[in-house]
Design a protein around this motif. Structure first.
Motif, PDB file in Angstrom:
ATOM      1  N   GLU A 134       0.816  -1.203   0.000  1.00 49.16           N
ATOM      2  CA  GLU A 134       0.000   0.000   0.000  1.00 49.16           C
ATOM      3  C   GLU A 134       0.855   1.260   0.000  1.00 49.16           C
ATOM      4  O   GLU A 134       0.516   2.263  -0.630  1.00 49.16           O
ATOM      5  CB  GLU A 134      -0.922   0.006   1.215  1.00 49.16           C
ATOM      6  CG  GLU A 134      -1.846   1.210   1.269  1.00 49.16           C
ATOM      7  CD  GLU A 134      -2.794   1.151   2.443  1.00 49.16           C
ATOM      8  OE1 GLU A 134      -3.662   2.046   2.559  1.00 49.16           O
ATOM      9  OE2 GLU A 134      -2.673   0.217   3.257  1.00 49.16           O
ATOM     10  N   VAL A 135       2.002   1.193   0.698  1.00 45.25           N
ATOM     11  CA  VAL A 135       2.880   2.361   0.804  1.00 45.25           C
ATOM     12  C   VAL A 135       3.982   2.336  -0.250  1.00 45.25           C
ATOM     13  O   VAL A 135       4.272   3.357  -0.874  1.00 45.25           O
ATOM     14  CB  VAL A 135       3.505   2.429   2.215  1.00 45.25           C
ATOM     15  CG1 VAL A 135       4.474   3.609   2.319  1.00 45.25           C
ATOM     16  CG2 VAL A 135       2.418   2.535   3.277  1.00 45.25           C
ATOM     17  N   CYS A 136       4.590   1.166  -0.446  1.00 49.31           N
ATOM     18  CA  CYS A 136       5.791   1.077  -1.293  1.00 49.31           C
ATOM     19  C   CYS A 136       5.604   0.248  -2.559  1.00 49.31           C
ATOM     20  O   CYS A 136       6.545   0.142  -3.353  1.00 49.31           O
ATOM     21  CB  CYS A 136       6.945   0.477  -0.494  1.00 49.31           C
ATOM     22  SG  CYS A 136       7.465   1.470   0.913  1.00 49.31           S
ATOM     23  N   GLY A 137       4.445  -0.352  -2.752  1.00 51.43           N
ATOM     24  CA  GLY A 137       4.311  -1.238  -3.891  1.00 51.43           C
ATOM     25  C   GLY A 137       5.082  -2.519  -3.653  1.00 51.43           C
ATOM     26  O   GLY A 137       5.251  -2.972  -2.514  1.00 51.43           O
ATOM     27  N   SER A 138       5.593  -3.135  -4.707  1.00 51.88           N
ATOM     28  CA  SER A 138       6.284  -4.416  -4.595  1.00 51.88           C
ATOM     29  C   SER A 138       7.599  -4.268  -3.843  1.00 51.88           C
ATOM     30  O   SER A 138       8.453  -3.461  -4.197  1.00 51.88           O
ATOM     31  CB  SER A 138       6.553  -4.993  -5.993  1.00 51.88           C
ATOM     32  OG  SER A 138       7.193  -4.025  -6.815  1.00 51.88           O
ATOM     33  N   PRO A 156      14.796  -2.815 -10.519  1.00 52.80           N
ATOM     34  CA  PRO A 156      13.683  -1.985 -10.996  1.00 52.80           C
ATOM     35  C   PRO A 156      12.325  -2.681 -10.959  1.00 52.80           C
ATOM     36  O   PRO A 156      11.324  -2.069 -11.316  1.00 52.80           O
ATOM     37  CB  PRO A 156      14.090  -1.653 -12.438  1.00 52.80           C
ATOM     38  CG  PRO A 156      15.039  -2.717 -12.836  1.00 52.80           C
ATOM     39  CD  PRO A 156      15.784  -3.097 -11.583  1.00 52.80           C
ATOM     40  N   GLU A 157      12.277  -3.934 -10.531  1.00 53.63           N
ATOM     41  CA  GLU A 157      10.969  -4.543 -10.289  1.00 53.63           C
ATOM     42  C   GLU A 157      10.293  -3.914  -9.069  1.00 53.63           C
ATOM     43  O   GLU A 157       9.081  -4.046  -8.899  1.00 53.63           O
ATOM     44  CB  GLU A 157      11.103  -6.053 -10.083  1.00 53.63           C
ATOM     45  CG  GLU A 157      11.457  -6.811 -11.360  1.00 53.63           C
ATOM     46  CD  GLU A 157      11.482  -8.306 -11.147  1.00 53.63           C
ATOM     47  OE1 GLU A 157      11.245  -9.051 -12.114  1.00 53.63           O
ATOM     48  OE2 GLU A 157      11.726  -8.749 -10.004  1.00 53.63           O
ATOM     49  N   HIS A 158      11.089  -3.251  -8.223  1.00 54.06           N
ATOM     50  CA  HIS A 158      10.491  -2.495  -7.128  1.00 54.06           C
ATOM     51  C   HIS A 158       9.632  -1.378  -7.719  1.00 54.06           C
ATOM     52  O   HIS A 158      10.009  -0.745  -8.700  1.00 54.06           O
ATOM     53  CB  HIS A 158      11.561  -1.890  -6.224  1.00 54.06           C
ATOM     54  CG  HIS A 158      12.238  -2.894  -5.343  1.00 54.06           C
ATOM     55  ND1 HIS A 158      13.383  -3.555  -5.718  1.00 54.06           N
ATOM     56  CD2 HIS A 158      11.927  -3.338  -4.093  1.00 54.06           C
ATOM     57  CE1 HIS A 158      13.758  -4.374  -4.744  1.00 54.06           C
ATOM     58  NE2 HIS A 158      12.888  -4.254  -3.742  1.00 54.06           N
ATOM     59  N   PHE A 159       8.509  -1.104  -7.090  1.00 54.34           N
ATOM     60  CA  PHE A 159       7.564  -0.137  -7.638  1.00 54.34           C
ATOM     61  C   PHE A 159       8.045   1.301  -7.449  1.00 54.34           C
ATOM     62  O   PHE A 159       7.801   2.155  -8.296  1.00 54.34           O
ATOM     63  CB  PHE A 159       6.194  -0.330  -6.976  1.00 54.34           C
ATOM     64  CG  PHE A 159       5.083   0.428  -7.625  1.00 54.34           C
ATOM     65  CD1 PHE A 159       4.550   0.018  -8.844  1.00 54.34           C
ATOM     66  CD2 PHE A 159       4.551   1.565  -7.039  1.00 54.34           C
ATOM     67  CE1 PHE A 159       3.519   0.708  -9.450  1.00 54.34           C
ATOM     68  CE2 PHE A 159       3.518   2.269  -7.628  1.00 54.34           C
ATOM     69  CZ  PHE A 159       3.003   1.843  -8.843  1.00 54.34           C
ATOM     70  N   ILE A 160       8.735   1.572  -6.323  1.00 53.95           N
ATOM     71  CA  ILE A 160       9.183   2.940  -6.096  1.00 53.95           C
ATOM     72  C   ILE A 160      10.668   3.062  -6.438  1.00 53.95           C
ATOM     73  O   ILE A 160      11.456   2.140  -6.238  1.00 53.95           O
ATOM     74  CB  ILE A 160       8.903   3.417  -4.655  1.00 53.95           C
ATOM     75  CG1 ILE A 160       9.768   2.693  -3.635  1.00 53.95           C
ATOM     76  CG2 ILE A 160       7.431   3.243  -4.307  1.00 53.95           C
ATOM     77  CD1 ILE A 160       9.629   3.256  -2.230  1.00 53.95           C
ATOM     78  N   SER A 161      11.035   4.223  -6.947  1.00 53.14           N
ATOM     79  CA  SER A 161      12.376   4.424  -7.494  1.00 53.14           C
ATOM     80  C   SER A 161      13.473   4.298  -6.446  1.00 53.14           C
ATOM     81  O   SER A 161      14.589   3.862  -6.752  1.00 53.14           O
ATOM     82  CB  SER A 161      12.467   5.806  -8.151  1.00 53.14           C
ATOM     83  OG  SER A 161      12.210   6.832  -7.194  1.00 53.14           O
ATOM     84  N   GLY A 162      13.174   4.648  -5.210  1.00 49.03           N
ATOM     85  CA  GLY A 162      14.202   4.612  -4.174  1.00 49.03           C
ATOM     86  C   GLY A 162      14.727   3.239  -3.867  1.00 49.03           C
ATOM     87  O   GLY A 162      15.783   3.101  -3.238  1.00 49.03           O
ATOM     88  N   PHE A 163      14.013   2.173  -4.310  1.00 52.42           N
ATOM     89  CA  PHE A 163      14.433   0.808  -3.996  1.00 52.42           C
ATOM     90  C   PHE A 163      15.068   0.096  -5.184  1.00 52.42           C
ATOM     91  O   PHE A 163      15.371  -1.096  -5.099  1.00 52.42           O
ATOM     92  CB  PHE A 163      13.228  -0.018  -3.519  1.00 52.42           C
ATOM     93  CG  PHE A 163      12.671   0.401  -2.188  1.00 52.42           C
ATOM     94  CD1 PHE A 163      13.276   1.390  -1.431  1.00 52.42           C
ATOM     95  CD2 PHE A 163      11.531  -0.202  -1.693  1.00 52.42           C
ATOM     96  CE1 PHE A 163      12.755   1.781  -0.208  1.00 52.42           C
ATOM     97  CE2 PHE A 163      10.998   0.180  -0.475  1.00 52.42           C
ATOM     98  CZ  PHE A 163      11.612   1.184   0.272  1.00 52.42           C
ATOM     99  N   HIS A 164      15.294   0.801  -6.299  1.00 57.43           N
ATOM    100  CA  HIS A 164      15.798   0.132  -7.497  1.00 57.43           C
ATOM    101  C   HIS A 164      17.215  -0.402  -7.360  1.00 57.43           C
ATOM    102  O   HIS A 164      17.644  -1.241  -8.158  1.00 57.43           O
ATOM    103  CB  HIS A 164      15.717   1.083  -8.698  1.00 57.43           C
ATOM    104  CG  HIS A 164      14.327   1.257  -9.222  1.00 57.43           C
ATOM    105  ND1 HIS A 164      14.033   1.959 -10.373  1.00 57.43           N
ATOM    106  CD2 HIS A 164      13.135   0.799  -8.755  1.00 57.43           C
ATOM    107  CE1 HIS A 164      12.728   1.946 -10.572  1.00 57.43           C
ATOM    108  NE2 HIS A 164      12.167   1.255  -9.609  1.00 57.43           N
TER     109      HIS A 164
END
Length: 434
Positions: A134-138, A156-164
């Motif tokens: 809900e907050v960060c996506g995948s 980059p499968e992470h939904f938010i850019s900060g976790f790529h």
């Protein structure tokens, strides 16, 4: 695709295609399913519907007061997980990494890792971070809680850019009742490190689950401590529990040490042994919980012979400690009608009493037979002291229950073991497995 030893599969999609999918989504608001793995596509769709921000640079966090309250509530889980998290972190060696324990709502409860990953300029989300879809996506912490099984999120499968920059993988942790108690996750900078840690992550999660089961058992034991005559049974329970706990954790530590020095095949064999010990813990703890419980159930058909064999297996270590041999004598297939909780405790006390009467060097012969003239099933524990210790032969100790006639054995099993069943996503290719 090749099957992974723990039931997951090797991933086949490209981080580059995920990067293209993310850029296209940010610019158009549309998710291109042709560029994502099917499980990842589902995770992105959920994130989109929940309103997660793909451009977020970092995760939100709980207030300090709310986090302190949560830690206090989850202290038992944190304590149970800590030794396994330490071993996982050690197995990562000098690689940049983080090991997370999350609660059922994907809040980061506990965190270990190298100094740069925890405190450097590109540090991982800290304690109290909200890592749900809900907050960060995948994410490797939030998505396993949604899918109910192992899940890996690469770059980059992470939904938010900060976790790529991370590769995250996680698996839910279940409590003694089979409910999700939390989630164990690793985050690393290099995907190959994630693959190296995967088996250990899964084994660690199962070890934590076994620890939670043992802690529940200890609470059950404390409930019956006031019951007269249970002192010997309680001691045997505790010693068996401690032996299993130490055996499991030490096997896991040994495997991690071998993995650290790149002896991966040997480490995998050790992990399998540790996993077998965990399964043994789950089985034995459930049986011990029945024996330690004061509850009574309904009378139903019970396989007396199987119940006695189960109990004999549990008491092997105690018999060795007392230098007494357990001998299975006549084992006639017998089914009785009984309350399995009450019958189990009666058998346990009879067996322990027989062990105490024998003395070192002796034996206890265990017979199960049908007394047809009385229509009862009978389990007998015959103390056989060593010749030099036998002055007066002890009397046999017997437990009887009404026998069932042919065709009445409707339920021959002793205990149903729900926690031994595979959790969703385990033992087969899970949603999001790689």
């Amino acid at each position: 695709m090749p099957t992974h030893p723990f039931g997951t599969r090797e991933r086949a999609s490209s981080p580059e295609s995920a990067r293209q999918a993310w850029a296209r989504y940010v610019s158009t608001g549309l998710i291109d399913g042709s560029l994502l793995r099917e499980p990842m596509l589902r995770a992105w769709e959920r994130a989109h519907e929940l309103g997660a921000n793909p451009k977020a640079a970092k995760a939100e966090r709980l207030s300090e007061r709310d986090f302190e309250r949560l830690v206090e509530q989850q202290q038992a889980l944190i304590t149970a997980a800590r030794p396994y998290m330490e071993v996982l972190s050690g197995a990562a060696g000098f690689e940049r990494h983080a090991v997370y324990l999350g609660d059922p709502n994907a809040v980061a409860l506990s965190l270990l890792g190298d100094e740069e990953s925890l405190h450097g300029p590109e540090r991982v989300p800290g304690l109290g971070s909200l890592l749900s879809e809900e907050v960060c996506g995948s994410t490797g912490l939030g998505t396993p809680l949604v899918t109910g099984g192992y899940f890996e999120v690469v770059g980059p499968e992470h939904f938010i850019s900060g976790f790529h920059i991370y590769t995250g993988q996680g698996i839910p942790i279940r409590d003694a009742e089979g409910k999700v108690a939390g989630v164990l996750t690793t985050a690393v900078w290099r995907p190959e490190v994630s693959r190296r840690l995967r088996d250990m992550l899964l084994c660690a999660a199962h070890g934590i689950e076994a620890e939670l089961l043992l802690r529940q058992l200890e609470r059950d034991i404390r409930k019956v401590m006031a019951a007269p005559g249970d002192e010997q049974a309680l001691r045997v329970l505790r010693e068996d529990v401690e032996r299993l706990r130490e055996s499991s954790l030490e096997g896991f530590r040994m495997a991690a040490r071998q993995a650290t020095v790149s002896r991966f095949e040997y480490a995998l064999r050790l992990l399998r042994l540790a996993e077998e010990t965990v399964q043994d813990i789950r089985h034995r703890a459930l049986v011990w919980r029945t024996l330690a419980s004061l509850e009574e159930g309904q009378r139903r058909p019970v396989a007396l012979t199987g119940l006695v064999r189960e109990l004999s297996g549990l008491l092997r270590e105690e018999a060795l400690r007392q230098r007494v041999e357990l001998v299975l004598g006549e084992q006639e297939p017998v089914h009785v009608e009984a309350d399995v909780h009450v019958l189990s405790r009666q058998l346990l006390h009879a067996a322990l009493r027989a062990l105490a009467l024998v003395g070192p060097g002796g034996a206890v012969r265990i017979d199960v037979r049908l007394e047809r003239h009385l229509a009862v099933g009978k389990a007998t524990f015959l103390p056989l002291p060593a010749p030099e210790q036998a002055q007066v032969a002890p009397l046999p100790l017997s437990v009887t229950s009404p026998a069932l006639g042919p065709g009445e054995e409707r339920e021959p099993l002793l205990w149903h073991l729900p926690t031994l069943e595979m959790a969703p996503g385990e033992g087969r290719a899970a949603a999001g497995s790689v």
